[in-house]
Write an enzyme that holds these catalytic residues in place. Sequence first.
Site, mmCIF file in Angstrom:
data_model
loop_
_atom_site.group_PDB
_atom_site.id
_atom_site.type_symbol
_atom_site.label_atom_id
_atom_site.label_comp_id
_atom_site.label_asym_id
_atom_site.label_seq_id
_atom_site.Cartn_x
_atom_site.Cartn_y
_atom_site.Cartn_z
ATOM 1 N N ASN A 170 9.065 5.781 -8.730
ATOM 2 C CA ASN A 170 7.981 4.710 -8.073
ATOM 3 C C ASN A 170 8.496 3.578 -8.213
ATOM 4 O OD1 ASN A 170 4.722 3.657 -9.095
ATOM 5 N ND2 ASN A 170 5.714 3.737 -7.111
ATOM 6 N N GLY A 171 8.662 2.945 -6.930
ATOM 7 C CA GLY A 171 9.137 1.328 -6.715
ATOM 8 C C GLY A 171 10.304 1.394 -5.996
ATOM 9 N N TYR A 174 -5.917 -3.522 -5.553
ATOM 10 C CA TYR A 174 -6.153 -2.649 -4.433
ATOM 11 C C TYR A 174 -5.804 -1.226 -4.472
ATOM 12 C CZ TYR A 174 -5.123 -0.920 0.436
ATOM 13 O OH TYR A 174 -4.711 -0.267 1.374
#
Length: 473
Positions: A112-113, A252
């Site tokens: 992830n990233g 968010y």
Amino acid sequence: MLAEIRGLNEECGIFGIWGHTNAAQLTYYGLHALQHRGQEGAGIVSTDGEALRALKGEGMVSEVFTPEKLEKITGMAAIGHVRYATAGGSGIENVQPLLFNSTTGSLAISHNGNLVNATQLKGHLERQGSIFQTTSDTEVLAHLIKRSGYESFEEKAKNALSLLKGAFACLVLTEEAMFVALDPNGLRPLSVGKMGDAWVVASETCAFDIVGAEFVHSVEPGEFLVINNDGMRKERFAYPAERSICTMEYVYFSRPDSDIDGINIHSARKRLGKQLAKEVHIEADVVTGVPDSSISAAIGFSEQSGIPYELGLIKNRYVGRTFIQPSQEMRERGVKMKLSPVRQVVKGKRVVMVDDSIVRGTTSRRIVALLKEAGATEVHVVISSPPIKNPCFYGIDISTSGELIASNNTVEEMREIIGADSLTFLSVDGMVQNIGRTDPGSKCGHCLACFTGEYPTNIYPDTVLPHEKEKVK
Ligand code: SF4
């Protein structure tokens, strides 16, 4: 959440488990809980200690996996991934976990990233003879591991990780162990949990709840965990740099029921809403939030301002995701299909509409229009984060400032574009102080680059598009 129609997308979610006979099934549940982090593809690689087996496909978790398919990848350990493609594009070959078979041992990677030096590393590896099967920057890690001159897999992996720059929360699975790593700035969240004797790792703690795991600790920046049949061992592949967790995770991306470093996301968003109400005074009749991610901030705004909270907008959950519709016209239609105003709530009322961010402005403009069409006499838009003016290089889909409305317009110009009666953004200080992290330094452990232009890592030259160069401090 409205990421898909707003153009603000998280790249991925990762989940891993070691030491449970139903590893693949539990990973499936874990990925379900992380579905909001990526909907383009999903995959699981499991091991029974003898071999690694992969199951993956394009689409949502429920579309990719069936009970029959999951039965074919039994084993006591598994890693999984949900993907939204920001680096490398879509296509089944880029769906993770990436699995690499070799006579010297197989490995699978969930990441992830975004790496900011992937292009440089790839060029270097290609000149040494590497041939890449995917366009994903994650594949670089596998090549670096395999080419490392160190003896043990652990040392190879640590050496390879030390060469990566940017954002990476990674799970690496072999037949013998699961390895866990987080970049030295800790840009992405990653937590470790326990489920009986099994170890569980996930991007968000909401995935622990769904499988019945207990949170144990967050992975520290630069940390390298080795999980195998002997238990869990903590090592390092790098010294920690200044903590710079993505602030948008709090604002968010993450689910309200997740905690990051002990801070509950819903509670943090509520505090952001309260702070907004302290920073602006609005005469209005009702407060409403854009579902789902802005509801918490709207409740906070209402509590602080004394203006009653109402359900002014509802989300139609059964509309297909609109981010795959590339044209502006289709995106605008997508907003209308996804959200409906509750006419009786807003008709004849002065409405405060709380949203978490504005990217292109398309969504805000359409929602303001929806509320006015439904009879709202005034629509005051309040945003529970500062204006997003700069691109993100760490795995969030805002790669050019040209598409960012706040990059090219003043707040007053934005207000006019979206058709609101007023527009207010939260201050950077108000946001940082109310999220509640207490890390040392003025940024309290946050990455604020998309708001301030101060990037926590070097931005390598070809990560930056030519017309963006002057924007990067
Ligand atoms: S630039 Fe913004 S979106 Fe990207 S990691 Fe930093 S805070 Fe998150």
